[in-house]
Design an enzyme around this catalytic site. Structure first.
Site, PDB file in Angstrom:
ATOM      1  N   ASP A   1       0.842  -1.207   0.000  1.00 21.23           N
ATOM      2  CA  ASP A   1       0.000   0.000   0.000  1.00 21.23           C
ATOM      3  C   ASP A   1       0.878   1.260   0.000  1.00 21.23           C
ATOM      4  O   ASP A   1       2.092   1.185   0.190  1.00 21.23           O
ATOM      5  CB  ASP A   1      -0.906  -0.041   1.238  1.00 21.23           C
ATOM      6  CG  ASP A   1      -2.004   1.024   1.170  1.00 21.23           C
ATOM      7  OD1 ASP A   1      -2.327   1.492   0.067  1.00 21.23           O
ATOM      8  OD2 ASP A   1      -2.541   1.373   2.242  1.00 21.23           O
TER       9      ASP A   1
ATOM     10  N   GLU B   1       2.571   5.073  -4.041  1.00 19.80           N
ATOM     11  CA  GLU B   1       2.518   5.976  -5.233  1.00 19.80           C
ATOM     12  C   GLU B   1       3.804   6.789  -5.405  1.00 19.80           C
ATOM     13  O   GLU B   1       4.131   7.109  -6.537  1.00 19.80           O
ATOM     14  CB  GLU B   1       1.333   6.946  -5.086  1.00 19.80           C
ATOM     15  CG  GLU B   1      -0.009   6.280  -5.188  1.00 19.80           C
ATOM     16  CD  GLU B   1      -0.382   5.452  -3.959  1.00 19.80           C
ATOM     17  OE1 GLU B   1       0.139   5.754  -2.867  1.00 19.80           O
ATOM     18  OE2 GLU B   1      -1.157   4.498  -4.103  1.00 19.80           O
TER      19      GLU B   1
ATOM     20  N   ASP C   1      -9.086   3.749  -2.236  1.00 18.77           N
ATOM     21  CA  ASP C   1     -10.098   4.185  -1.268  1.00 18.77           C
ATOM     22  C   ASP C   1     -11.360   4.685  -1.949  1.00 18.77           C
ATOM     23  O   ASP C   1     -11.550   5.884  -2.153  1.00 18.77           O
ATOM     24  CB  ASP C   1      -9.507   5.272  -0.369  1.00 18.77           C
ATOM     25  CG  ASP C   1      -8.313   4.743   0.405  1.00 18.77           C
ATOM     26  OD1 ASP C   1      -8.193   3.506   0.557  1.00 18.77           O
ATOM     27  OD2 ASP C   1      -7.487   5.558   0.859  1.00 18.77           O
TER      28      ASP C   1
HETATM   29  C1  GLC Z   1      -4.938   3.370   2.714  1.00 18.79           C
HETATM   30  C2  GLC Z   1      -5.425   2.158   1.965  1.00 18.79           C
HETATM   31  C3  GLC Z   1      -6.522   1.473   2.744  1.00 18.79           C
HETATM   32  C4  GLC Z   1      -6.007   1.120   4.115  1.00 18.79           C
HETATM   33  C5  GLC Z   1      -5.485   2.347   4.829  1.00 18.79           C
HETATM   34  C6  GLC Z   1      -4.818   2.023   6.147  1.00 18.79           C
HETATM   35  O1  GLC Z   1      -5.939   4.322   2.786  1.00 18.79           O
HETATM   36  O2  GLC Z   1      -5.867   2.494   0.689  1.00 18.79           O
HETATM   37  O3  GLC Z   1      -6.987   0.344   2.063  1.00 18.79           O
HETATM   38  O4  GLC Z   1      -7.022   0.524   4.859  1.00 18.79           O
HETATM   39  O5  GLC Z   1      -4.530   3.007   4.017  1.00 18.79           O
HETATM   40  O6  GLC Z   1      -3.722   1.209   5.968  1.00 18.79           O
END
Ligand code: GLC
Length: 810
Positions: free
Chosen positions: A412, A415, A486
């Protein structure tokens, strides 16, 4: 002034204007006229007034064009993995042009000025540089302008909102943490600079291999061109000329790589939330899934499993025994996936951080000091994944997860996302030995992170890794599934998600998903149910919800919703043999699992209409029509051919629009006539063995059809060495024959028998095998399971299935 003198002066002014024009061409610098041509083997090198050009027939259907201001740089790409193939090209030239001919295209390269035009073998114009614009620079920014063809449509470009047909729109690529995005937000998380153009019954693909911030314009604010440009680097594009979209995707994924077969468990249902806070919490969810007989294969842990969000650590208060927990989950048939973020907390004594420092893996400023940015753990350093040593360090750290029994890594914030969302452009990246800055490295950062995660997990387990990523670039499919970040719990977001996944499928990514139920906000009961139904028909099926939202496990919306949702998760599990074969097809041909109708019905204008653009095929033969959860009626378009209602077998003629009455408990699904759909008995997890009878649904059609059945152990790489079981199964109405080809591969099917379930053959078709009559029984089928009141009339027969070829006549 004397008349003669005046005209002389005018002449001087005029010729000096001409001189200046040649010497200083103005703010937009064109490639200009070809001045020298050299042909080396199949490759063409040109020197023009302002550029160096290299044109390579990359295969009989792919043409590569590279253009640089000065000398061409080293040929380096994170996206392209294919080397040029013998294209069988013949090259000829005259005073006007140079012509390259392969079996797939004719490329005409004009000299005055340089311009590329590509034709089909039978002489139809596929794509050409827009006369007068072509390729040019504005400072460092390099652009190519292609003539817009009459009626031309544009598909793909990866994770982009908007409509299926992108004509009239423009987009940018700059990987962005797009929290709370909408249909109009651009850019989003991932960059796939690849699109497909469709016009006059023709189609082509265009991949712009440049990782700088790029812009694509498909006739937005103009009616002259479709253009692509980047803020730096070379003009480097591949034009793919296969005649159909499936062929274009085959070539595109030949160039940029295909998804390796994922582990079977990753096709099962995954339960997640931000966050399950402790082992107690995780085990409560795991046991509830089992008690309520909700099939599932995985639980995913969000950032709270870590000690103060420090990657590679565990909060030992709340998760005292990760390896033990992984084992307790495994005993329930559940795999563990954990989140990893690239930001490494700057904290002395934190072992992973210290090892990274010692190995010198962090991104630096030009003055040699490490870059520090703020994200979940506070101030962090960021590994340079474009450096071999950065990837090696990460891969090694990842091994600890594997040793604790973690099966999946959720990559995650890559980017890269930092609070402030504006990383400095003067950050330096190794770029595998060709040092560059953030401007060129950003869009390929996540790709290289998943590459390191993949290598680490594969080395530590020897098994197929499962990875999920938020950001990516062309080629991400080689390492990871991708989800669309998200999203919001709304009907329009659910449908936007469908378009995003369909577009990703048109851009080489077969394994994709969205947060089912919505991440931001909480869905209504109706929306939750509809989204879960739909989720069962998406490649990666994970329920996820944000921190401050209502719980969203399947039992949290009441008994009716639970029953309905469970029946769709059940269906997903019974469909796994069909789905696994579709994944196998994606891994060998690049055809996605979730297929926009634009793939099979490219030249049917209906599939692009607002009312129908969200429809897709899930695998080769199930058509899914998504509608808002609140809609009571919906407009449906079934393409040419004949179709069956999935639940009742009611016949629907294709090639026309119709109005559907919608039931909140039913996702509209239709089966293509001729479909061959293998299913299995109900299981609760892929760790459980299904009953030994494969249930093969055959839907009678007018046309001959076939299906490639595929099976293997679902977890190892043995399939690469022949450890698989594959055979083609066909139906031929002309010969009234159902045929099973000889088995390929060394693996033995886990199914010792096959039950044929015949749809549309009447109650008592007469079937014969080797001249013997088979015992057929008339019955009914409830595709959604025993809770389904509607029934389809079918005929059934159970057969054995030797590895040799055999057939059945009807
Ligand atoms: C980001 C991710 C989401 C995750 C959050 C906390 O917003 O896109 O899926 O739950 O971070 O890690």
């Amino acid at each position: 002034m004397h008349k003669k003198a005046a005209s002389l002066a005018l002449g001087l002014v005029f010729s000096s204007w001409l001189l200046t024009a040649a010497a200083a061409p103005g703010p937009v610098l064109p490639v200009g006229a070809v001045q020298a041509v050299s042909i080396q083997g199949q490759q063409l090198r040109l020197r023009t007034e302002h550029a160096q050009v290299e044109i390579t027939p990359y295969s009989p259907t792919v043409l590569r064009v590279r253009i640089a201001r000065q000398a061409l740089g080293p040929d380096h790409s994170y996206a392209v993995v294919a080397k040029p193939q013998a294209a069988g090209a013949s090259i000829s030239q005259d005073a006007q042009e140079i012509v390259i001919r392969t079996s797939g295209y004719t490329a005409r390269i004009a000299r005055q000025p340089f311009a590329v035009a590509v034709y089909s073998p039978d002489g139809k114009l596929i794509n050409r540089d827009e006369p007068g614009l072509g390729s040019s620079w504005i400072g460092e920014e390099v652009a190519t302008y292609k003539s817009l063809q009459e009626g031309e449509r544009f598909l793909g470009l990866g994770e982009k909102g908007g409509s299926l047909d992108r004509r009239g729109s423009a987009y940018s690529n700059w990987n962005t943490d797009a929290f709370r995005y909408t249909n109009e937000t651009d850019p989003l998380y991932a960059t796939i600079p690849f699109y497909i153009g469709v016009h006059h019954g023709l189609a082509y693909g265009l991949f712009f291999d440049n990782s700088y911030r790029s812009d694509f314009n498909f006739g937005a604010s103009n009616r002259r061109f479709a253009s692509f440009s980047a803020q730096g680097g070379e003009m480097d594009y591949y034009l793919i000329t296969d005649p159909d979209v499936a062929g274009i995707l085959r070539s595109y994924t030949w160039l940029t790589g295909r998804m390796p077969l994922p582990p079977l468990w990753s096709l099962g249902y995954q339960q997640n939330r931000y966050s399950y806070m402790s082992e107690t919490d995780v085990m409560r969810v795991a046991h509830t899934l089992r008690e309520k007989r909700i099939p599932a294969d995985g639980i995913t842990l969000d950032i709270h499993y870590m000690d103060q969000y420090k990657v590679f650590t565990w909060d030992r208060q709340r998760f005292p025994d990760p390896a033990g927990m992984a084992q307790r989950l495994a005993a329930l048939g559940l795999k563990l996936t954990v989140i990893v973020d690239p930001g490494v907390k700057q904290e002395s004594g934190y072992a992973s951080f210290e090892r990274g420092l010692a190995k010198d893996v962090y991104v630096k400023y030009p003055d040699g000091s490490p870059y520090s940015g703020e994200v979940w753990p506070g101030w962090c350093f960021f590994p340079d994944f474009t450096a071999a040593k950065g990837r090696a360090w990460w891969a090694n750290e990842v091994g600890a997860y594997a040793r604790a029994g973690v099966a999946g890594l959720w990559n995650d914030m890559n980017e890269i996302s930092t609070w402030g969302q504006a990383m400095p452009n003067n950050l330096l990246f190794d770029f595998d030995g060709q040092p560059t800055t953030h401007r060129q490295a950003r869009n390929v950062y996540a790709l290289n992170m998943t590459r390191a995660s993949y290598e680490g997990m594969k080395a530590a387990t020897g098994q197929r890794p499962f990875l999920l990523t938020r950001s990516g670039f062309a080629g991400t499919q080689r390492y990871s599934a991708l989800w669309t970040g998200d999203n919001t719990a709304s009907d329009s977001h659910m449908l936007l998600g469908v378009r995003l996944l369909n577009s990703l499928g048109l851009s080489g990514l077969a394994f994709t998903g969205m947060d089912i139920g919505g991440f931001i906000g909480s869905p209504s009961q109706g929306l939750y149910a509809r989204w879960m139904q739909l989720g069962a028909f998406t490649p990666y099926f994970r329920n996820h919800s944000g921190y401050d939202t209502k719980a969203a496990e399947p039992w949290t919306f009441g008994e009716d919703v639970l029953n309905n949702v469970r029946s769709y998760i059940n269906l997903r599990y019974r469909l796994l043999p069909y789905l696994y074969a579709a994944f196998h097809e994606a891994s060998s041909s690049g055809l996605p699992v979730m297929r926009s109708l634009a793939i099979d019905y490219t030249h049917d204008a209906h599939v692009y209409a607002r009312d129908f653009e969200n429809q897709y095929l899930f695998g080769p033969s199930l058509l899914v029509a998504p509608f808002e959860s609140t809609a009571r009626f919906g407009k449906l378009y079934l393409p040419a051919g004949a179709w069956y209602d999935f639940y009742t077998d009611a016949a629907h003629a294709g090639g026309r629009e119709q109005l559907l009455e919608l039931a909140p408990t039913r996702l509209p699904v239709f089966v293509k006539a001729g479909a061959i759909i293998p299913m299995q008995s109900q299981i609760q997890s892929t760790a459980e063995q299904p009953a030994p009878t494969l249930v093969l649904h055959l839907y009678r059609g007018e046309q001959a059809s076939s299906f490639r059945y595929y099976e293997d152990d679902g977890s190892s790489f043995a399939y690469e060495q022949g450890g698989y079981y594959a055979r083609s199964i066909g139906m031929d109405p002309a010969r009234r024959q159902i045929s099973f080809g000889a088995v390929e591969g060394r693996y033995d099917s886990r199914f010792t028998r096959v039950e044929l379930v015949l749809h549309g053959f009447g109650a008592a078709p007469r079937l014969q095998r080797d001249g013997q009559e088979l015992a057929v029984t008339a019955g009914s089928a409830a595709m959604l399971g025993e809770d389904q009141p509607e029934r389809a009339a079918v005929a059934r027969v159970v057969i054995d299935h030797p590895r040799t070829a055999f057939s059945i006549t009807y």
